[in-house]
Design a protein around this motif. Sequence first.
Motif, mmCIF file in Angstrom:
data_model
loop_
_atom_site.group_PDB
_atom_site.id
_atom_site.type_symbol
_atom_site.label_atom_id
_atom_site.label_comp_id
_atom_site.label_asym_id
_atom_site.label_seq_id
_atom_site.Cartn_x
_atom_site.Cartn_y
_atom_site.Cartn_z
ATOM 1 N N VAL A 49 0.835 -1.207 0.000
ATOM 2 C CA VAL A 49 0.000 0.000 0.000
ATOM 3 C C VAL A 49 0.869 1.257 0.000
ATOM 4 O O VAL A 49 0.576 2.217 -0.722
ATOM 5 C CB VAL A 49 -0.967 0.000 1.210
ATOM 6 C CG1 VAL A 49 -1.751 1.300 1.292
ATOM 7 C CG2 VAL A 49 -1.923 -1.176 1.121
ATOM 8 N N LEU A 50 1.946 1.254 0.764
ATOM 9 C CA LEU A 50 2.819 2.439 0.812
ATOM 10 C C LEU A 50 3.501 2.653 -0.541
ATOM 11 O O LEU A 50 3.634 3.795 -0.996
ATOM 12 C CB LEU A 50 3.839 2.295 1.940
ATOM 13 C CG LEU A 50 4.497 3.573 2.429
ATOM 14 C CD1 LEU A 50 3.487 4.641 2.815
ATOM 15 C CD2 LEU A 50 5.403 3.282 3.606
ATOM 16 N N GLU A 51 3.896 1.573 -1.205
ATOM 17 C CA GLU A 51 4.459 1.701 -2.549
ATOM 18 C C GLU A 51 3.434 2.316 -3.505
ATOM 19 O O GLU A 51 3.776 3.170 -4.323
ATOM 20 C CB GLU A 51 4.910 0.339 -3.086
ATOM 21 C CG GLU A 51 6.208 -0.136 -2.505
ATOM 22 C CD GLU A 51 6.632 -1.500 -3.030
ATOM 23 O OE1 GLU A 51 7.861 -1.726 -3.087
ATOM 24 O OE2 GLU A 51 5.776 -2.342 -3.370
ATOM 25 N N ALA A 52 2.186 1.904 -3.393
ATOM 26 C CA ALA A 52 1.140 2.394 -4.292
ATOM 27 C C ALA A 52 0.788 3.855 -4.028
ATOM 28 O O ALA A 52 0.487 4.604 -4.959
ATOM 29 C CB ALA A 52 -0.109 1.520 -4.157
ATOM 30 N N ARG A 53 0.846 4.278 -2.769
ATOM 31 C CA ARG A 53 0.409 5.630 -2.407
ATOM 32 C C ARG A 53 1.542 6.646 -2.334
ATOM 33 O O ARG A 53 1.286 7.836 -2.158
ATOM 34 C CB ARG A 53 -0.350 5.589 -1.081
ATOM 35 C CG ARG A 53 -1.683 4.855 -1.219
ATOM 36 C CD ARG A 53 -2.442 4.732 0.062
ATOM 37 N NE ARG A 53 -3.035 5.994 0.502
ATOM 38 C CZ ARG A 53 -3.860 6.090 1.532
ATOM 39 N NH1 ARG A 53 -4.201 5.004 2.234
ATOM 40 N NH2 ARG A 53 -4.355 7.259 1.891
ATOM 41 N N SER A 54 2.779 6.198 -2.468
ATOM 42 C CA SER A 54 3.943 7.098 -2.414
ATOM 43 C C SER A 54 4.422 7.420 -3.824
ATOM 44 O O SER A 54 4.418 6.541 -4.691
ATOM 45 C CB SER A 54 5.113 6.417 -1.684
ATOM 46 O OG SER A 54 4.762 6.047 -0.387
ATOM 47 N N ALA A 55 4.887 8.643 -4.016
ATOM 48 C CA ALA A 55 5.526 8.982 -5.288
ATOM 49 C C ALA A 55 6.804 8.161 -5.444
ATOM 50 O O ALA A 55 7.127 7.682 -6.528
ATOM 51 C CB ALA A 55 5.825 10.474 -5.347
ATOM 52 N N ARG A 56 7.525 7.976 -4.328
ATOM 53 C CA ARG A 56 8.751 7.172 -4.308
ATOM 54 C C ARG A 56 8.965 6.685 -2.884
ATOM 55 O O ARG A 56 8.799 7.446 -1.936
ATOM 56 C CB ARG A 56 9.936 8.020 -4.757
ATOM 57 C CG ARG A 56 11.246 7.253 -4.806
ATOM 58 C CD ARG A 56 12.366 8.107 -5.331
ATOM 59 N NE ARG A 56 13.606 7.363 -5.396
ATOM 60 C CZ ARG A 56 14.787 7.919 -5.611
ATOM 61 N NH1 ARG A 56 14.876 9.220 -5.820
ATOM 62 N NH2 ARG A 56 15.879 7.183 -5.649
ATOM 63 N N LEU A 57 9.340 5.432 -2.740
ATOM 64 C CA LEU A 57 9.583 4.836 -1.431
ATOM 65 C C LEU A 57 11.009 4.305 -1.376
ATOM 66 O O LEU A 57 11.446 3.594 -2.282
ATOM 67 C CB LEU A 57 8.599 3.693 -1.169
ATOM 68 C CG LEU A 57 8.780 2.908 0.126
ATOM 69 C CD1 LEU A 57 8.547 3.798 1.346
ATOM 70 C CD2 LEU A 57 7.847 1.707 0.150
ATOM 71 N N VAL A 58 11.722 4.664 -0.308
ATOM 72 C CA VAL A 58 13.060 4.137 -0.033
ATOM 73 C C VAL A 58 12.970 3.525 1.362
ATOM 74 O O VAL A 58 12.634 4.225 2.328
ATOM 75 C CB VAL A 58 14.132 5.248 -0.078
ATOM 76 C CG1 VAL A 58 15.501 4.691 0.291
ATOM 77 C CG2 VAL A 58 14.145 5.912 -1.449
ATOM 78 N N ALA A 59 13.258 2.225 1.482
ATOM 79 C CA ALA A 59 12.982 1.545 2.739
ATOM 80 C C ALA A 59 13.917 0.375 2.977
ATOM 81 O O ALA A 59 14.548 -0.142 2.054
ATOM 82 C CB ALA A 59 11.533 1.049 2.725
#
Length: 170
Positions: A49-59
Amino acid sequence: MTAVRIVIMADTHVPKRARDLPPQLWAAVESADVVLHAGDWVDVSLLDVLEARSARLVACWGNNDGRALRDRLPEVARVALGGVRFAVVHETGDAKGREARCSAAYDDVDVLVFGHSHIPWDTVTATGLRLLNPGSPTDRRRQPACTYLTATAAEGALTDVVLHRLPPRS
């Protein structure tokens, strides 16, 4: 160089500590250019869900994250944003000696984002490394509130670092 708006979180523990992230944090995620997450997701569904709702995710993954998360995320994530070099890791060990230990281990970055303690942290080491821990948006433990951070990276500087305190869950 364009300014990069960043949301920083860790220790989300969804769905064990909360069913979902707080609405205020989701609003911040959706308006940010980049989200940094320093581990302890607990379930891969939040990553999706965070990948889908974020412009870019670094984790990265944390100590409570199982094989499904570890297969998709590194132990240490690295990224340059707005000319600022970041490393994102879950654990840095005890608070005592943290600054010297992290300065030695992460001498190639400007900012180290970490989690694990659920305790907000913002210091600069003797070598100039900035250490940031956003606390937890879902599990305050002994802290007065659940928290996350926002910041701006531009022209090689990290500015506007704000610790956001979330209202108590109903």
